[in-house]
Structures are given as structure tokens and as C-alpha cells.
Design an enzyme around this catalytic site. Structure first.
Site: not given
Ligand code: AMP
Length: 282
Positions: A30-31, A36-37, A61, A147, A149-150, A185
Site C-alpha cells: 500500500m506504499g 520492511g517493504h 479492506q 511479510g 509482520k502481518d 510500519s
């Protein structure tokens, strides 16, 4: 690096590459990129010939009371960072391109999407699985990178791929953290100075719990209580949940075994942070 805004143009670009036998990986985002990305892009770069990053803040979402309107964005910065990491294509569609009206079809992983984060965000995972299924059909990647992370999202995507027979290898990348342990995040930007100071308590609690499990305590209730106790010491923290669950069914466990996940959601002010740790992982 190319920026492509329509499904038609993306297909036009990718079809010949696929026919020439190039392997394609997809990194859905989502930019508002952080390390992390970018770590996901690095993995994609190493794993395939062509790296496609999608950048789309997916409205379906978000519930009406959530942060869709103020979700952070900086496309120029994202573009530069992606280019530096060797991304070949950014797919950057607008909402009309992804959801031309009328739109009726949703993908849902049912029970898996109702627990943990799904309990307070009832439409969230249906939105995630729908957009990811669409992106899989549009890009037809060999590999897709998500990731850890989620954690719940990762489990749900793996289940969807299995259930719907998508011929795609899913890679789950480790959580990238700030120096003080806070999981990176895009939403960390919302934290006030004092909230930001206290937020690493989440990671500290998970690390301490992991240690306790390594030392031999396999009792999920005791580990959960320990985590709650440590997080509660941060006066600005409001715990939404602390759960110790199986890494494929998301069912609560009583006894911890290798692969069991501890997952937490904690509010600091209006900002909801999530984090998790896989226990007893080799
Ligand atoms: P988002 O843009 O927040 O939807 O995230 C896009 C992808 O990056 C998802 O697969 C996330 O799980 C992943 N991601 C987000 N934060 C991190 C992080 N701190 N470490 C590793 N992956 C992450």
C-alpha cells in the site's frame, strides 16, 4: 523501471516476458515504503527475473471508521526507493481501475478472517484476499512475497493459494524492526513522541516471552499473562488482544510447540500496532 497504471498495459508488458520464459515475482503493497517493504523487494529481486511491485491503498479492506483517507503516501519517494532496489515495474492503479462498477465478487477465507485482527476489523481480510486474488490474476506471478509482520494475513494468503489452486509460490519474509525493536510500519508515523517512546514495549514483551518459552515454559496462559503484564507497564498502551495460536488454523493453543505464534494488537492513542513472534523456531 516502469510505472504502469492500467491492467491492460500491465498485461501487454508481462505477456511477452512470460512467453520468453522469464519468471515474475509480485510484491503487493500500500506504499509509503520503509525497510520492511524494501526487504520484500530484495527477496523478490533475488528470486525471479522480473519484479513487479503493486502500490494500491485498497479501499475495501478499510471500515468507514478507519484511516483510509489519511493513509500516508509519497509516490515520488516510493518510486525512487523501488528503483534503487531494482524493481522492474510499479503497478499503480487507481480505484476505478481495480473496482470498475458494478463490482460483486469477493474472496473470503471465512473462519480464518474472523479471529484475531478480524474480530475488530470484520471486513478487512475479505478486502485483502479479494485484492490479492485480483493481483494474482492480473500479474500471474510465479512468486509472491509477503511479510511476517502481518502474520494473520500471511496465513490467510497461504490458505487462499492452497484452496483456490493458485500456481504461485508464497514467500513469507521476516519482520524488519527499528533499532529499538519496534516493527516497522507505515502507521508508526501516526505515533506522538511519547507514544513512539513507549511502543517498543511490544517487542520487548514478545522477546521476553520467547526467552521464557525457550527456558522451558510451554504454558500458553502463563506466557500470555506475562506479555500482558509487560505491555501494561507502558501507560499509553491499550491492549486489544494477546493470543497464542496455531500457525495454520489460528486456533488458540494451551501448550506451546515449535511454530506456535504469539500475536498481539495494541493501541497507542488512536494508532493500532500489531506484532508477533514465531515460538521455538529453529
Ligand atoms: P503494507 O504496505 O503495509 O500493506 O505492507 C506490504 C507488505 O509489506 C505486506 O506483505 C507486509 O506484511 C509487509 N511488511 C510491512 N511491514 C513489514 C516489516 N516491518 N517487515 C517485513 N515486512 C513488512
Amino acid at each position: 523501471m516502469e510505472i504502469i497504471r492500467t491492467v491492460k498495459n500491465l498485461r501487454k508488458e508481462l505477456t511477452p516476458l512470460r512467453e520468453f520464459g522469464k519468471t515474475i515475482s509480485l510484491v503487493p503493497t500500500m506504499g509509503y515504503f520503509h525497510e520492511g517493504h524494501l526487504s520484500l523487494m530484495d527477496i523478490a529481486r533475488k528470486s525471479s527475473d522480473i519484479v513487479v511491485v503493486s502500490l494500491f491503498v485498497n479501499p475495501i479492506q478499510f471500515s468507514p471508521n478507519e484511516d483510509l483517507e489519511r493513509y500516508p503516501h509519497d509516490f515520488e519517494r516510493d518510486e525512487q526507493l523501488a528503483e534503487e532496489r531494482g524493481v522492474d515495474i510499479i503497478f499503480y492503479p487507481d480505484v476505478k481501475e481495480m473496482y470498475p462498477e458494478p463490482f460483486y465478487t469477493y474472496v473470503s477465507t471465512e473462519e480464518l478472517s474472523r479471529v484475531l485482527c478480524g474480530a475488530s476489523r470484520p471486513i478487512h481480510f475479505r478486502g485483502v484476499t479479494t485484492i490479492v486474488a485480483k493481483l494474482f490474476n492480473i500479474v500471474q506471478p510465479d512468486i509472491a512475497v509477503f511479510g511476517q509482520k502481518d502474520a494473520q494475513q500471511a496465513i490467510i494468503i497461504k490458505q487462499m493459494v492452497k484452496d483456490l489452486n493458485f500456481p504461485i509460490k508464497i514467500i513469507i519474509a521476516p519482520i524488519i524492526r527499528e533499532k529499538d525493536g519496534l516493527a516497522m510500519s507505515s502507521r508508526n508515523k501516526y505515533l506522538s513522541t511519547e507514544e513512539r517512546k513507549q511502543a517498543p514495549t511490544i517487542c520487548k514483551a514478545l522477546t521476553r516471552a520467547h526467552e521464557e518459552v525457550r527456558l522451558g515454559n510451554k504454558n500458553a496462559k502463563e506466557i500470555e499473562d506475562l506479555i500482558r503484564e509487560i505491555i501494561s507497564r507502558a501507560c499509553l498502551a491499550q491492549i486489544e488482544y494477546v493470543e497464542i495460536v496455531d500457525d495454520s488454523t489460528l486456533d488458540k493453543v494451551e501448550q506451546i510447540k515449535p511454530g506456535t505464534i504469539v500475536t498481539v494488537a495494541v493501541f497507542f492513542g488512536k494508532t493500532r500496532l500489531i506484532d508477533n513472534v514465531i515460538l521455538l523456531k529453529e
